[in-house]
Enzyme design. Structure first.
Site, PDB file in Angstrom:
ATOM      1  N   HIS A 169      16.990   6.726   0.566  1.00 43.29           N
ATOM      2  CA  HIS A 169      16.070   6.603   1.381  1.00 43.29           C
ATOM      3  C   HIS A 169      16.006   5.347   2.188  1.00 43.29           C
ATOM      4  O   HIS A 169      15.138   4.946   3.177  1.00 43.29           O
ATOM      5  CB  HIS A 169      14.703   6.812   0.776  1.00 43.29           C
ATOM      6  CG  HIS A 169      14.221   5.662  -0.335  1.00 43.29           C
ATOM      7  ND1 HIS A 169      14.585   5.538  -1.616  1.00 43.29           N
ATOM      8  CD2 HIS A 169      13.498   4.687   0.083  1.00 43.29           C
ATOM      9  CE1 HIS A 169      13.789   4.386  -1.990  1.00 43.29           C
ATOM     10  NE2 HIS A 169      13.161   3.742  -0.980  1.00 43.29           N
ATOM     11  N   ASP A 176      18.297  10.780  -4.506  1.00 43.17           N
ATOM     12  CA  ASP A 176      18.175   9.574  -3.814  1.00 43.17           C
ATOM     13  C   ASP A 176      19.372   8.698  -4.324  1.00 43.17           C
ATOM     14  O   ASP A 176      18.993   7.464  -4.928  1.00 43.17           O
ATOM     15  CB  ASP A 176      16.710   8.907  -4.010  1.00 43.17           C
ATOM     16  CG  ASP A 176      16.439   7.874  -3.291  1.00 43.17           C
ATOM     17  OD1 ASP A 176      17.175   7.587  -2.279  1.00 43.17           O
ATOM     18  OD2 ASP A 176      15.220   7.242  -3.442  1.00 43.17           O
ATOM     19  N   SER A 229      13.359  -1.018  -3.697  1.00 45.88           N
ATOM     20  CA  SER A 229      14.012   0.127  -3.726  1.00 45.88           C
ATOM     21  C   SER A 229      15.627  -0.158  -3.633  1.00 45.88           C
ATOM     22  O   SER A 229      15.938  -1.262  -3.058  1.00 45.88           O
ATOM     23  CB  SER A 229      13.737   0.835  -2.429  1.00 45.88           C
ATOM     24  OG  SER A 229      12.504   1.271  -2.308  1.00 45.88           O
TER      25      SER A 229
END
Length: 433
Positions: free
Chosen positions: A226, A277, A378
């Protein structure tokens, strides 16, 4: 009368003679169908009730389930372990489920016991396919799906995790000082596999920090898909290893261009969750080099296939992310915290994330809800101790808020993506399982 019967059941005993054999007309073992050394026994007061007394490690009505088996040999026709999901994490249907009883292979077949089929939903290979499988409910229909259990021949670890370039996965130059509440700033020597991924800006201005990552081999970094979905071109990014302070020069750091950027082909997102992901970045310096080992640069070990640390284990998270969701600025120093793995059963509870969670994800949180991965973390690593060494168990993926009660951080479950990683990296030197 009911109380008397209940008491009688509680007092029922398996009676054996001095040589260990059952008495009181105990049946022939063939009447029970016990396997794997199981003994057919009857009860003192209910001699017509017969069952198998199973040796240690074996379970099931006929002792046909070997709880110690975590992988299969050959094509898995003899596999009798307890794997019970398909390769996408969907639960298997029981072999005696009403829908399965209409299928060719089910628990009511005359040869069901010899095929390993019974009152359970564990993966089997009764028809000599390539590997163990099960029936899975997809929509209104049931489909044969290969199972999430690995080949024993692929699970053997190399004798050493040191590659030809001198890397030794999971080794740290410094010992961390764990401070769970809120985490603490740390030197990259505590997390020498941490990769800082920056997005290049137009007009010659300095690049902006984008996401974290983990060095899994000298030339490859694992991160979250992502992070790159809006700008999926490799030319947009630059990677730093050995960096303790964002956008500042760090002694021992190395800068890399991205030679290749691979996003998982089945990556998708819905209203809250990211699925599949994971991304891989192949890195090279301007002179064509991969990473070189040092006190501040080291690879991280990958987990064995489908193997994770036990739920409740302490794991480390690292990144340049915000300290709370309301913060406007990102911290400039690398920060490390400790969280505990949360079980899937707990994370799937309605007041947690419910059906948003699947078995390709891991949940982790601080029991006091004071520490969590947050915006800017992230792609960074979730490092857990597996079989005595630090291992990349998860990749920071998504979550609701930061350190919000009953909303753990959610991580890509790396142990379920090893085949995908290896299919893209191939025989790359230094990939340490």
């Amino acid at each position: 009368m009911k109380v008397w019967l209940a008491s009688l059941f509680l007092c029922a005993l398996v009676v054996k003679n001095s040589e260990g054999g059952s008495v009181l007309g105990a049946p022939d073992e063939s009447n029970c169908g016990c396997q794997n050394g199981g003994v057919c026994v009857s009860y003192k007061y209910f001699s017509r009730i017969r069952r198998c007394s199973c040796p240690r490690k074996f379970q099931g009505e006929h002792c046909e389930i070997d709880a110690s088996k975590t992988c299969y040999h050959g094509n898995g026709d003899s596999y009798r372990g307890k794997a019970n999901t398909d390769t996408k994490g969907r639960p298997c249907l029981a072999w005696n489920a009403p829908a399965v009883l209409q299928k060719p292979y089910n628990a009511h077949r005359p040869d069901a016991i010899s095929l390993g089929l019974g009152k359970h939903n564990y993966c089997r290979n009764p028809d000599n396919q390539k590997r163990p499988w099960c029936y899975v409910q997809i929509g209104l229909r049931q489909f044969v799906q290969e199972c999430m259990v690995h080949d024993c021949s692929l699970s053997k670890k190399p004798s050493s995790s040191v590659d030809q370039q001198g890397f030794q996965c999971g080794q740290k130059a410094l010992r961390p000082r764990f401070k769970i509440v809120g985490g603490e700033f740390t030197e990259v020597e505590n997390q020498p596999w941490f990769a800082a991924i920056y997005q290049k800006n137009k007009g010659g201005s300095p690049p902006s920090f984008k996401c974290g990552g983990s060095l899994i081999s000298p030339c490859w970094v694992a991160s979250a898909a992502h992070c790159f979905i809006q700008l999926p071109k490799k030319e947009n990014y630059v990677v730093y290893l050995g960096q303790s302070k964002e956008s500042s020069y760090n002694p021992g750091e190395m800068k890399f261009e991205v030679e290749q950027l691979i996003l998982h082909e089945y990556y998708r997102e819905d209203s809250l969750a990211y699925h599949n992901d994971i991304a891989l970045l192949k890195i090279r310096t301007s002179t064509g080099q991969c990473a070189q080992p040092s006190r501040s640069i080291q690879t991280i070990c990958l987990p064995p296939r489908f193997t994770d640390a036990p739920f409740g284990s302490d794991c480390e998270i690292t990144g340049f992310g915000k300290e709370s969701e309301s913060d406007y600025l990102y911290p400039k120093n690398l920060k490390m915290s400790v969280v505990k793995l949360v079980s899937h059963e707990q994370c799937m509870q309605p007041h947690y994330y419910g059906s948003e969670i699947n078995y390709k994800m891991l949940c982790a949180a601080d029991p006091e809800w004071k520490t969590d991965s947050c915006k800017g973390d992230s792609g960074g690593p979730l490092i857990c101790n597996i079989e005595g060494r630090p291992t990349l168990s998860g990749i920071v993926s998504w979550g609701r808020g930061c350190a919000e009660k009953n909303k753990p951080g959610v991580y890509t479950r790396v142990s379920h993506f090893l085949d995908w990683i290896q299919s893209h990296i191939g025989e790359e030197k230094g990939l340490a399982f």
